[in-house]
Design a protein around this motif. Sequence first.
Motif, PDB file in Angstrom:
ATOM      1  N   UNK A  70       6.030  31.374  27.311  1.00  0.00           N
ATOM      2  CA  UNK A  70       5.105  31.577  28.422  1.00  0.00           C
ATOM      3  C   UNK A  70       5.296  32.979  29.000  1.00  0.00           C
ATOM      4  N   UNK A  71       4.334  33.483  29.774  1.00  0.00           N
ATOM      5  CA  UNK A  71       4.522  34.804  30.399  1.00  0.00           C
ATOM      6  C   UNK A  71       5.815  34.915  31.189  1.00  0.00           C
ATOM      7  N   UNK A  72       6.200  33.850  31.896  1.00  0.00           N
ATOM      8  CA  UNK A  72       7.444  33.888  32.673  1.00  0.00           C
ATOM      9  C   UNK A  72       8.660  34.044  31.766  1.00  0.00           C
ATOM     10  N   UNK A  73       8.653  33.332  30.639  1.00  0.00           N
ATOM     11  CA  UNK A  73       9.779  33.423  29.702  1.00  0.00           C
ATOM     12  C   UNK A  73       9.834  34.818  29.091  1.00  0.00           C
ATOM     13  N   UNK A  74       8.679  35.343  28.682  1.00  0.00           N
ATOM     14  CA  UNK A  74       8.638  36.670  28.072  1.00  0.00           C
ATOM     15  C   UNK A  74       9.135  37.731  29.061  1.00  0.00           C
ATOM     16  N   UNK A  75       8.725  37.631  30.317  1.00  0.00           N
ATOM     17  CA  UNK A  75       9.178  38.586  31.328  1.00  0.00           C
ATOM     18  C   UNK A  75      10.686  38.475  31.544  1.00  0.00           C
ATOM     19  N   UNK A  76      11.197  37.249  31.477  1.00  0.00           N
ATOM     20  CA  UNK A  76      12.639  37.042  31.607  1.00  0.00           C
ATOM     21  C   UNK A  76      13.379  37.714  30.448  1.00  0.00           C
ATOM     22  N   UNK A  77      12.813  37.595  29.244  1.00  0.00           N
ATOM     23  CA  UNK A  77      13.415  38.221  28.059  1.00  0.00           C
ATOM     24  C   UNK A  77      13.402  39.743  28.198  1.00  0.00           C
ATOM     25  N   UNK A  78      12.279  40.289  28.659  1.00  0.00           N
ATOM     26  CA  UNK A  78      12.149  41.742  28.807  1.00  0.00           C
ATOM     27  C   UNK A  78      13.212  42.297  29.758  1.00  0.00           C
ATOM     28  N   UNK A  79      13.579  41.521  30.753  1.00  0.00           N
ATOM     29  CA  UNK A  79      14.555  41.973  31.746  1.00  0.00           C
ATOM     30  C   UNK A  79      16.001  41.821  31.288  1.00  0.00           C
ATOM     31  N   UNK A  80      16.212  41.218  30.131  1.00  0.00           N
ATOM     32  CA  UNK A  80      17.577  41.074  29.613  1.00  0.00           C
ATOM     33  C   UNK A  80      18.135  42.433  29.199  1.00  0.00           C
ATOM     34  N   UNK A  81      19.424  42.595  29.351  1.00  0.00           N
ATOM     35  CA  UNK A  81      20.058  43.872  29.038  1.00  0.00           C
ATOM     36  C   UNK A  81      20.548  43.952  27.603  1.00  0.00           C
ATOM     37  N   UNK A  82      20.722  42.814  26.952  1.00  0.00           N
ATOM     38  CA  UNK A  82      21.202  42.836  25.565  1.00  0.00           C
ATOM     39  C   UNK A  82      20.750  41.583  24.819  1.00  0.00           C
ATOM     40  N   UNK A  83      21.032  41.569  23.527  1.00  0.00           N
ATOM     41  CA  UNK A  83      20.612  40.474  22.664  1.00  0.00           C
ATOM     42  C   UNK A  83      21.290  39.156  23.045  1.00  0.00           C
ATOM     43  N   UNK A  84      22.532  39.235  23.488  1.00  0.00           N
ATOM     44  CA  UNK A  84      23.275  38.036  23.862  1.00  0.00           C
ATOM     45  C   UNK A  84      22.566  37.308  25.009  1.00  0.00           C
ATOM     46  N   UNK A  85      22.086  38.033  25.980  1.00  0.00           N
ATOM     47  CA  UNK A  85      21.382  37.419  27.115  1.00  0.00           C
ATOM     48  C   UNK A  85      20.082  36.752  26.648  1.00  0.00           C
ATOM     49  N   UNK A  86      19.406  37.374  25.692  1.00  0.00           N
ATOM     50  CA  UNK A  86      18.183  36.765  25.150  1.00  0.00           C
ATOM     51  C   UNK A  86      18.512  35.464  24.433  1.00  0.00           C
ATOM     52  N   UNK A  87      19.571  35.488  23.633  1.00  0.00           N
ATOM     53  CA  UNK A  87      19.972  34.279  22.897  1.00  0.00           C
ATOM     54  C   UNK A  87      20.300  33.138  23.858  1.00  0.00           C
ATOM     55  N   UNK A  88      20.885  33.468  25.006  1.00  0.00           N
ATOM     56  CA  UNK A  88      21.237  32.431  25.996  1.00  0.00           C
ATOM     57  C   UNK A  88      19.997  31.742  26.552  1.00  0.00           C
ATOM     58  N   UNK A  89      18.904  32.482  26.668  1.00  0.00           N
ATOM     59  CA  UNK A  89      17.661  31.900  27.179  1.00  0.00           C
ATOM     60  C   UNK A  89      17.173  30.779  26.264  1.00  0.00           C
ATOM     61  N   UNK A  90      17.344  30.971  24.951  1.00  0.00           N
ATOM     62  CA  UNK A  90      16.817  30.010  23.980  1.00  0.00           C
ATOM     63  C   UNK A  90      17.884  29.085  23.406  1.00  0.00           C
ATOM     64  N   UNK A  91      19.104  29.201  23.911  1.00  0.00           N
ATOM     65  CA  UNK A  91      20.222  28.442  23.329  1.00  0.00           C
ATOM     66  C   UNK A  91      19.992  26.941  23.338  1.00  0.00           C
ATOM     67  N   UNK A  92      19.462  26.412  24.411  1.00  0.00           N
ATOM     68  CA  UNK A  92      19.283  24.956  24.525  1.00  0.00           C
ATOM     69  C   UNK A  92      17.850  24.514  24.249  1.00  0.00           C
ATOM     70  N   UNK A  93      17.050  25.432  23.758  1.00  0.00           N
ATOM     71  CA  UNK A  93      15.639  25.108  23.529  1.00  0.00           C
ATOM     72  C   UNK A  93      15.405  24.663  22.097  1.00  0.00           C
ATOM     73  N   UNK A  94      14.700  23.553  21.934  1.00  0.00           N
ATOM     74  CA  UNK A  94      14.365  23.042  20.628  1.00  0.00           C
ATOM     75  C   UNK A  94      13.078  23.726  20.156  1.00  0.00           C
ATOM     76  N   UNK A  95      13.196  24.577  19.146  1.00  0.00           N
ATOM     77  CA  UNK A  95      12.019  25.281  18.676  1.00  0.00           C
ATOM     78  C   UNK A  95      11.105  24.343  17.884  1.00  0.00           C
ATOM     79  N   UNK A  96       9.804  24.580  17.937  1.00  0.00           N
ATOM     80  CA  UNK A  96       8.889  23.762  17.140  1.00  0.00           C
ATOM     81  C   UNK A  96       9.101  23.995  15.647  1.00  0.00           C
ATOM     82  N   UNK A  97       8.774  22.990  14.856  1.00  0.00           N
ATOM     83  CA  UNK A  97       8.893  23.065  13.402  1.00  0.00           C
ATOM     84  C   UNK A  97       7.511  23.313  12.800  1.00  0.00           C
ATOM     85  N   UNK A  98       7.436  24.230  11.846  1.00  0.00           N
ATOM     86  CA  UNK A  98       6.197  24.507  11.141  1.00  0.00           C
ATOM     87  C   UNK A  98       6.320  23.920   9.729  1.00  0.00           C
ATOM     88  N   UNK A  99       5.424  22.981   9.410  1.00  0.00           N
ATOM     89  CA  UNK A  99       5.486  22.354   8.092  1.00  0.00           C
ATOM     90  C   UNK A  99       4.277  22.746   7.257  1.00  0.00           C
TER      91      UNK A  99
END
Length: 325
Positions: free
Chosen positions: A296-325
């Motif tokens: 979502x726009x809020x998530x993307x803006x949160x990612x943009x404000x991260x200072x490094x890759x580790x902080x970005x990974x933390x945002x998605x750490x507990x998120x179940x990504x959709x599966x493409x079949x």
Amino acid sequence: MKLQQLKYIWEVAKHDLNVSATALSLYTSQPGISKQIRLLEEELGVEVFARSGKHLTRVTPAGEAILKIAGEVLQKVESIKKVSQEFCDERKGSLSIATTHTQALYALPPAITNFIKSYPDVSLHMHQGTPMQISEMAADGKVDFAIATEALSHFSDLIMMPCYRWNRSVVVPKDHPLTQISKLTLKDIAAHPIVTYVFGFTGRSKLDDAFSQQGLEPKVVFTAVDSDVIKTYVRLNLGVGIIASMAYDAKMDTDLVALDASHLFESSTTQLGFRKGTFLRGYMYEFISLFAPHLTPDVVKQVINCENRLQIDEIFADQQLPEMN
């Protein structure tokens, strides 16, 4: 110092120091570019490019540092233009995407169709290439978004966000011996010639790793960047195909059987990347959400404000990504 001079040195570097090719791409003259580069070097007191006679031979150490900053300046200028466009007319503009054949053909059509319906006055441009080419285009600012599975992580200038997970299927003709096996093993597959993606494409590294971990050396007899090309050669009995599951179309590929191989290979993640410092217009946020609803726009803006890759990974750490079949 002029912006035009910075653009000239940037473009010359991107054209492998070929001033003639740069002049053609910028619709200007070769002597004009050479003169402006010399004037810039005289002002700075250092050479950006080393020369042999009239020919540029390499970028100097000082030039490397200058070009890096020049690229950042030119990107900021482009962002200023986008800000003004956003306030002039938020529903008009352009969006350029670089991606692979598989993403373009099987993953992107629904998002692009809906985007064009919502933003008919935004011109959409798609570029296809290898994952490395795609990543370079985004890192250089030649496209707005890069969408790929491989290579994006090699570019520190890119902000990357996970879109979805996917896995693989083995495709064979209907009468193939593998269709008689209830649950495939890597050993079963390795007993046959294999047709699959070129290394560096569409999660190929995960495939190679799986065989290697089992001490198997598969006989890869043919590789391609295009899933449809792979299926064509499976039809010619060149070998068994290993492709992204999404690339098998039950309606179109009625002469082939897709055998589930998700238990044999680690799933891959397709990511969307864009250059750090990019100003995202409203319709760009909308495209991202259409392609990956969890972004979502809020998530993307949160990612943009991260200072490094580790902080970005933390945002998605507990998120179940959709599966493409």
